[in-house]
Design a protein around this motif. Structure first.
Motif, PDB file in Angstrom:
ATOM      1  N   LEU A   1      -5.005  17.169  11.652  1.00 41.06           N
ATOM      2  CA  LEU A   1      -4.294  15.960  12.335  1.00 41.06           C
ATOM      3  C   LEU A   1      -3.816  14.997  11.342  1.00 41.06           C
ATOM      4  N   ILE A   2      -4.540  14.682  10.323  1.00 43.97           N
ATOM      5  CA  ILE A   2      -3.787  13.833   9.168  1.00 43.97           C
ATOM      6  C   ILE A   2      -2.664  14.111   8.824  1.00 43.97           C
ATOM      7  N   ALA A   3      -2.352  15.576   8.685  1.00 47.46           N
ATOM      8  CA  ALA A   3      -0.931  16.202   8.137  1.00 47.46           C
ATOM      9  C   ALA A   3      -0.020  15.962   9.097  1.00 47.46           C
ATOM     10  N   ILE A   4      -0.442  16.240  10.559  1.00 43.77           N
ATOM     11  CA  ILE A   4       0.532  16.126  11.652  1.00 43.77           C
ATOM     12  C   ILE A   4       0.983  14.782  11.933  1.00 43.77           C
ATOM     13  N   PHE A   5      -0.053  13.698  11.824  1.00 42.44           N
ATOM     14  CA  PHE A   5       0.394  12.238  12.262  1.00 42.44           C
ATOM     15  C   PHE A   5       0.368  11.420  10.899  1.00 42.44           C
ATOM     16  N   ALA A   6       0.817  12.090   9.740  1.00 42.06           N
ATOM     17  CA  ALA A   6       0.908  11.420   8.504  1.00 42.06           C
ATOM     18  C   ALA A   6       1.821  10.236   8.619  1.00 42.06           C
ATOM     19  N   PRO A   7       3.235  10.118   9.449  1.00 39.90           N
ATOM     20  CA  PRO A   7       3.975   8.923   9.431  1.00 39.90           C
ATOM     21  C   PRO A   7       3.148   7.652  10.141  1.00 39.90           C
ATOM     22  N   GLN A   8       2.463   8.160  11.200  1.00 34.99           N
ATOM     23  CA  GLN A   8       1.952   7.350  12.060  1.00 34.99           C
ATOM     24  C   GLN A   8       0.657   6.580  11.244  1.00 34.99           C
ATOM     25  N   ILE A   9      -0.043   7.346  10.759  1.00 36.09           N
ATOM     26  CA  ILE A   9      -1.175   6.625   9.996  1.00 36.09           C
ATOM     27  C   ILE A   9      -1.152   6.230   8.544  1.00 36.09           C
ATOM     28  N   SER A  10      -0.105   6.315   7.957  1.00 37.93           N
ATOM     29  CA  SER A  10       0.361   6.002   6.457  1.00 37.93           C
ATOM     30  C   SER A  10       0.363   4.488   6.441  1.00 37.93           C
ATOM     31  N   PRO A  11      -0.097   3.756   5.894  1.00 38.66           N
ATOM     32  CA  PRO A  11       0.087   2.327   5.837  1.00 38.66           C
ATOM     33  C   PRO A  11       1.492   1.948   5.145  1.00 38.66           C
ATOM     34  N   HIS A  12       1.927   2.674   4.107  1.00 44.57           N
ATOM     35  CA  HIS A  12       3.113   2.234   3.539  1.00 44.57           C
ATOM     36  C   HIS A  12       3.987   3.586   3.553  1.00 44.57           C
ATOM     37  N   ASP A  13       5.356   3.484   3.266  1.00 42.68           N
ATOM     38  CA  ASP A  13       6.252   4.338   2.904  1.00 42.68           C
ATOM     39  C   ASP A  13       5.616   5.149   1.564  1.00 42.68           C
ATOM     40  N   PRO A  14       5.201   6.249   1.323  1.00 40.92           N
ATOM     41  CA  PRO A  14       4.768   6.883   0.481  1.00 40.92           C
ATOM     42  C   PRO A  14       5.841   6.912  -1.091  1.00 40.92           C
ATOM     43  N   LEU A  15       6.978   6.643  -0.651  1.00 45.13           N
ATOM     44  CA  LEU A  15       8.136   6.884  -1.746  1.00 45.13           C
ATOM     45  C   LEU A  15       8.717   5.368  -2.200  1.00 45.13           C
TER      46      LEU A  15
ATOM     47  N   ASP B   1       0.001   3.779  -7.684  1.00 53.32           N
ATOM     48  CA  ASP B   1       0.209   4.581  -8.817  1.00 53.32           C
ATOM     49  C   ASP B   1       1.145   3.839  -9.953  1.00 53.32           C
ATOM     50  N   ASN B   2       1.605   4.556 -10.779  1.00 53.72           N
ATOM     51  CA  ASN B   2       2.350   4.058 -12.218  1.00 53.72           C
ATOM     52  C   ASN B   2       3.649   3.515 -11.810  1.00 53.72           C
ATOM     53  N   LEU B   3       4.122   3.970 -10.675  1.00 60.19           N
ATOM     54  CA  LEU B   3       5.384   3.250 -10.042  1.00 60.19           C
ATOM     55  C   LEU B   3       5.094   2.315  -8.998  1.00 60.19           C
ATOM     56  N   GLY B   4       3.854   2.102  -8.791  1.00 58.41           N
ATOM     57  CA  GLY B   4       3.247   0.949  -7.859  1.00 58.41           C
ATOM     58  C   GLY B   4       3.588   1.552  -6.345  1.00 58.41           C
ATOM     59  N   ARG B   5       3.393   2.926  -6.244  1.00 60.13           N
ATOM     60  CA  ARG B   5       3.271   3.439  -4.604  1.00 60.13           C
ATOM     61  C   ARG B   5       2.051   3.423  -4.267  1.00 60.13           C
ATOM     62  N   ASP B   6       1.959   3.387  -2.976  1.00 59.04           N
ATOM     63  CA  ASP B   6       0.759   3.398  -2.260  1.00 59.04           C
ATOM     64  C   ASP B   6      -0.216   4.714  -2.511  1.00 59.04           C
ATOM     65  N   MET B   7      -1.196   4.748  -3.024  1.00 57.97           N
ATOM     66  CA  MET B   7      -1.812   6.037  -3.165  1.00 57.97           C
ATOM     67  C   MET B   7      -2.444   6.583  -1.937  1.00 57.97           C
ATOM     68  N   LEU B   8      -2.791   5.723  -0.994  1.00 59.38           N
ATOM     69  CA  LEU B   8      -3.435   6.336   0.191  1.00 59.38           C
ATOM     70  C   LEU B   8      -2.142   7.115   0.994  1.00 59.38           C
ATOM     71  N   SER B   9      -1.123   6.292   1.303  1.00 57.15           N
ATOM     72  CA  SER B   9       0.047   6.914   1.749  1.00 57.15           C
ATOM     73  C   SER B   9       0.406   8.455   1.165  1.00 57.15           C
ATOM     74  N   ARG B  10       0.414   8.461  -0.211  1.00 50.95           N
ATOM     75  CA  ARG B  10       0.965   9.473  -0.705  1.00 50.95           C
ATOM     76  C   ARG B  10      -0.093  10.584  -0.664  1.00 50.95           C
ATOM     77  N   ILE B  11      -1.344  10.360  -0.670  1.00 49.29           N
ATOM     78  CA  ILE B  11      -2.273  11.414  -0.497  1.00 49.29           C
ATOM     79  C   ILE B  11      -2.153  11.854   1.105  1.00 49.29           C
ATOM     80  N   ILE B  12      -1.867  10.958   2.043  1.00 53.22           N
ATOM     81  CA  ILE B  12      -1.803  11.412   3.291  1.00 53.22           C
ATOM     82  C   ILE B  12      -0.723  12.408   3.478  1.00 53.22           C
ATOM     83  N   TYR B  13       0.377  11.923   3.106  1.00 54.08           N
ATOM     84  CA  TYR B  13       1.659  12.779   2.833  1.00 54.08           C
ATOM     85  C   TYR B  13       1.625  14.119   2.071  1.00 54.08           C
ATOM     86  N   GLY B  14       0.620  14.104   1.280  1.00 51.43           N
ATOM     87  CA  GLY B  14       0.149  15.197   0.301  1.00 51.43           C
ATOM     88  C   GLY B  14      -0.269  16.046   1.252  1.00 51.43           C
ATOM     89  N   THR B  15      -1.148  15.857   2.128  1.00 59.86           N
ATOM     90  CA  THR B  15      -1.677  17.199   2.932  1.00 59.86           C
ATOM     91  C   THR B  15      -0.668  17.759   3.421  1.00 59.86           C
TER      92      THR B  15
END
Lengths: 306, 298, 346
Positions: free
Chosen positions: B40-54, B80-94
């Motif tokens: 479900l997290i993978a499917i709804f990644a755009p909806q639940i991510s707090p930030h743009d992962p990029l 991360d080192n470029l100031g990107r939101d970790m949580l959103s990136r992990i959600i998209y990484g799914t």
């Protein structure tokens, strides 16, 4: 037994030839090994010169013939990066990798055998739960991540062990644990499962019916049978660890073959990659052969086969 | 009629038996729920991510997680080192992990099923040849094979999927072939043959249904393995291109900052652990449920 | 009548089992495997235990020294008084160590499948010797010598050379001889043989039966011979106990029981046997299926398959009751001799 060993030996040789063929084709997977090996910004003239120097312009069967002839004499070309014979570079790195892999294997066996036996003899107990937990964690925790976390806790926070390098026993501890963790889980699972299974065998009931005590049945009737299953997987896991060492040796800057793989791949030093691949695969084939021999020694059903 | 009535008296109802199977294996239940959650997290990644992962923000780089000194709930798992939101990136990484896992297993199992059935069913030279190739692939250290091929083919999602699809096929070949041989020898297939059933009929009516159980179980474990190894490739910088948020790429970046910003490597790793855990528990549970022999003993 | 049996009657039983109940807890439900079994075994006699698979015959005997898997098995209640020269104890009350002292020492076991009952990784000599070293004072070379004698005793040619062989180097019949050697190694009072000939060829079967009979006579060992084959039992046992649905349905001296079966199930079994006795009533097939044991028995377990069944059979479980001849008991509401229902005391 001789016939058994002879047939295994022939199988190994055939397999090794197969490995050589496989490596030959994998390196040529993109169709243009010269472009693959040269820097991306190399000029077409340079690539062409390199192609001719490496013999990649010859027809495929000629290349194959030269490759196989070289392989038989241990000649896998020269490393582009180190500018030295590839195979001898690999051989130099063997002791470090072997040391690490053996330490990891030792760690995995020393923990898993007692644990698996206790868990298998007391199904449903706390020990059994611990066993299953470790079996599961071993399979779900990536060793490269574990290695990083070990560094965070034991090197950075507690300063118990060095973060990298090969310098005495203390530097061996963390890489060995990280590399041995996956086999640890596998072995624990396997030992537990095979103890459980063997305990259901008819001959164990016979042992109980003779009035033998639990301890005696465990040491004489169960251990040896567990050992057979363990032998069958130790070789495979050792081979796996050679792969796993790519991460662990890179993370801990351990000067072995695994780190060399990473370096060679990053530097696009494919003659070296090719030599490593052939060497490692050959090592695994040898391990399998040793496993079969060990089988024959432990299991009388094979030892006395005519 | 009467005998049936007697016989059924003390037997648990199917529903009760099923509940018993599920409840007995709480770990399995946990695995199923966790797995569904991850999908479900993978499917709804755009909806639940707090930030743009990029979205990079160098002024906010390497912010610690919210509960550590200097962290904010704006970035719960830090940046991360470029100031990107970790949580959103992990959600998209799914998404990357599950895509590689699903498609990789799909290719591997299809390939394995076809070749394995061919080997087990044809026997003779076909069998020998297929098994020789299979054993060859199994003889080469798996990780080395994957690393070498990945470095030759270059970084792309498609390449990664194909690599896992092909290099995992031998395992499925072996299992399919073993099952085909076993089932062929069993009484009911032999009797079907003696009754004159056609080859195709035997294959599809008798052998294929029996293969589903074991293959499904293996597929679950293999999917977990692929997710593992994809992250490993990413860690070495050999998986999907660096602009795609994947757990492996995150780990690779995190490794540089492990001394002072360990969370950059820690949380993507935990995501791998939980995903792998869910699939392993699911696989164990499937194996128990699908194997009637194990089900018997309480 | 058999004089041997009468003389036994004067002795006290070596084994007295009373009201044994054993259950198995499975995912599919509770299996009531043994439901109130009682029997006696006299010194030196051979008792045949007959029944279909699932009748509880093996579970009953294996429960005595807790050789059933626990869990799922569970011995619910019962007593098993074992009385020999040295001992007088209830087998079911023993702790683990005490049980281990009886197993293989006072009571030996022979199992069905000689292929899987011996450890494939240990020489047969060692497998016999470990029993000796556990229970007797024999050690080292002396123990080895004793093992060679035992092997010779059970008819293994060239026993000295065979000592170091592994089970896979033996044929099925030879392995069963090794099992017998293990069973008699410590000169036991009782041997429990669980279908020891089922997995063997017919000719080898006869050899094993002869060997067991010879040894039990020579050494004065009481034998409990479990089998689903009435023919084999007729050849070795003095008394027979017929089991069905986890209960004893009939018991008596072999000749008497075979000539005058009093329980419909025994009648059916004998009908299925190639004719040994002329006066067996015709009832060749037992129709229906063996009982499901998923419920606590409250009626006659054979009632659904019984041609003589009537109302009482569905309401109450019959107990073993003496029928005319000495030592012959049957658990049936129907009186076969008078061909009418037995009078039921309420």
């Amino acid at each position: 037994m001789q016939r058994y060993l002879l047939s295994r030996l022939i199988q190994s040789v055939v397999l090794m030839i197969g490995v050589l063929v496989l490596v030959f084709f994998i390196v040529r997977l993109t169709g243009d090994p010269a472009r693959l090996m040269m820097p991306r910004d190399a000029s077409p003239e340079n690539i062409q010169a390199f192609r001719e120097a490496m013999g990649f312009d010859a027809p495929l069967h000629v290349q194959f013939f030269n490759y196989m002839r070289g392989a038989l004499t241990g000649d896998f070309g020269r490393s582009l990066h180190y500018r030295a014979p590839a195979m001898s570079l690999v051989v130099e790195r063997i002791p470090a990798t072997l040391e690490l892999a053996l330490a990891a294997l030792f760690f995995a066996l020393v923990v898993s055998i007692p644990l698996g036996i206790i868990g298998g003899t007391r199904p449903g107990s706390i020990w059994d739960t611990l066993c299953r937990g470790i079996g599961l964690i071993g399979q779900t925790v990536p060793n490269f991540w574990l290695a990083l976390m070990l560094i965070v806790f034991f090197s950075v926070e507690l300063r118990w062990f060095p973060t990298f390098g090969r310098d005495g026993l203390r530097s061996l501890v963390l890489p060995a644990i990280a590399l041995g963790f996956f086999p640890l889980g596998k072995f624990t699972r396997l030992v537990r499962a095979s103890v459980l299974e063997i305990r259901n065998e008819d001959y164990i009931r016979t042992a109980y019916s003779k009035g033998l005590l639990e301890q005696h049945i465990l040491t004489r009737h169960i251990f040896r049978n567990v050992a057979i299953t363990l032998v069958s997987i130790v070789g495979v896991q050792f081979g796996y660890m050679l792969g796993g060492s790519i991460y662990i040796e890179s993370i801990f800057a351990w000067p072995g073959i695994g780190r060399m793989v990473n370096e060679a791949v990053q530097a696009r030093d494919f003659p070296l990659v090719q030599a490593i691949a052939v060497f490692t695969a050959g090592f695994v084939v040898l391990l399998n052969l040793l496993t079969d021999i060990a089988y024959a020694v432990i299991d009388p059903r094979i030892r006395y086969e005519n | 009629m009467r005998i049936d009535a007697i016989d059924q008296r003390g037997v648990y109802s199917p529903l009760r038996r099923f509940m018993k199977l599920i409840l007995r294996d709480k770990a399995g239940l946990f695995g199923v729920i966790l797995f569904l959650l991850i999908v479900l997290i993978a499917i709804f990644a755009p909806q639940i991510s707090p930030h743009d992962p990029l979205q990079q923000n160098l002024r906010l780089s390497r912010q610690p997680p919210a509960w550590q000194a200097g962290g904010t709930w704006e970035y719960p798992l830090g940046t991360d080192n470029l100031g990107r939101d970790m949580l959103s990136r992990i959600i998209y990484g799914t998404r990357v992990s599950l895509t590689v896992g699903f498609l990789g297993v799909l290719i591997a199992s299809t390939l394995g099923l076809v070749l394995g059935m061919l080997a087990g069913y044809m026997g003779g030279r076909t069998d020998s040849f297929i098994m020789w190739i299979t054993n060859l692939f199994l003889a080469v250290p798996y990780l080395l094979l994957v690393v070498v091929v990945a470095s030759i083919l270059g970084r792309s999602l498609l390449n990664v999927i194909l690599i896992f699809g092909f290099t995992n096929a031998p395992l499925f070949v072996r299992i399919t072939r073993g099952e085909v041989l076993r089932i062929r020898k069993s009484g009911y297939v032999e009797s079907a043959i003696s009754l004159g059933a056609s080859q195709g009929r035997i294959l599809f009516d008798h052998i294929l249904p029996n293969l589903i159980g074991p293959l499904l179980t293996v597929a679950t474990f293999e999917m977990s393995g692929m997710i593992f190894y994809e992250a490993g490739l990413g860690f070495l910088g050999l998986s999907v291109p660096p602009n795609i948020p994947s757990w492996g790429n995150m780990l690779s970046a995190g490794r540089q900052y492990i001394q002072f910003s360990p969370w950059i490597a820690a949380y993507p790793g935990l995501a791998i652990v939980f995903t792998s855990l869910s699939m392993n528990l699911l696989g164990d549970w499937l194996r128990d449920v699908l194997d009637p022999k194990i089900r018997r003993s309480a | 009548m058999n004089s041997n049996v009468n003389s036994n009657k004067n002795d006290k039983p070596i084994l007295e089992v009373r009201d044994l109940h054993v259950r198995f807890d499975t995912v599919d439900g509770v299996i009531y495997a043994v439901n109130g079994v009682s029997f006696d075994l006299y010194p030196g006699e051979t008792l045949g235990v007959v029944g279909e698979s699932g009748s509880g015959k093996s579970v009953t005997m294996m429960s005595l020294l807790r050789l059933i898997p626990e869990p799922p098995g569970r011995i619910v209640s019962g007593t098993a008084r074992f009385r020999s020269r040295e001992d007088d104890l209830d087998l079911l009350q023993l702790n683990m160590r005490q049980r281990a002292k009886i197993r293989g020492n006072r009571i030996g076991f022979i199992f069905q499948d000689p292929m899987s009952s011996l450890n494939p990784l240990i020489t047969i000599g060692e497998q016999i010797k470990e029993s000796l070293e556990r229970h007797t004072k024999w050690r080292g070379p002396e123990a080895r010598q004793r093992v060679v004698e035992l092997l010779e005793h059970v008819g293994i040619p060239d026993p000295d050379a065979r000592y170091g062989n592994y089970p896979h180097q033996f044929s099925g019949g030879m392995r069963q001889r090794v099992m017998i050697a293990i069973a008699i190694a410590c000169d036991p009072d009782i041997i429990i043989a669980d279908e020891p000939t089922t997995a063997l060829d017919v000719t080898v079967q006869a050899q094993i039966v002869d060997l067991t009979r010879r040894l039990s006579e020579e050494l004065g060992i009481a034998v409990i011979w479990i089998s689903h084959d009435l023919g084999v039992v007729a050849g070795i046992a003095e008394r027979v106990m017929v089991m069905y649905g986890g209960t004893v349905v009939e018991t008596g001296v072999v000749d008497d029981l075979y000539a005058h079966p009093r329980h419909p199930y025994t009648v059916g079994l004998l009908g299925a046997l190639p004719k040994l006795h002329e006066n067996v009533p015709e009832l060749v097939n037992i129709s229906g299926t063996p009982p499901s044991l998923f419920a606590a028995p409250s009626r006659c377990p054979f009632e659904p398959r019984c041609p003589w069944a009537f109302k009482t059979c569905r309401e109450r479980r019959p107990a073993l009751e003496s029928v005319q001849r000495d030592g012959h008991f049957s658990a049936c509401w129907y009186d076969m001799e008078k061909d009418k229902p037995r009078e039921v005391r309420r």
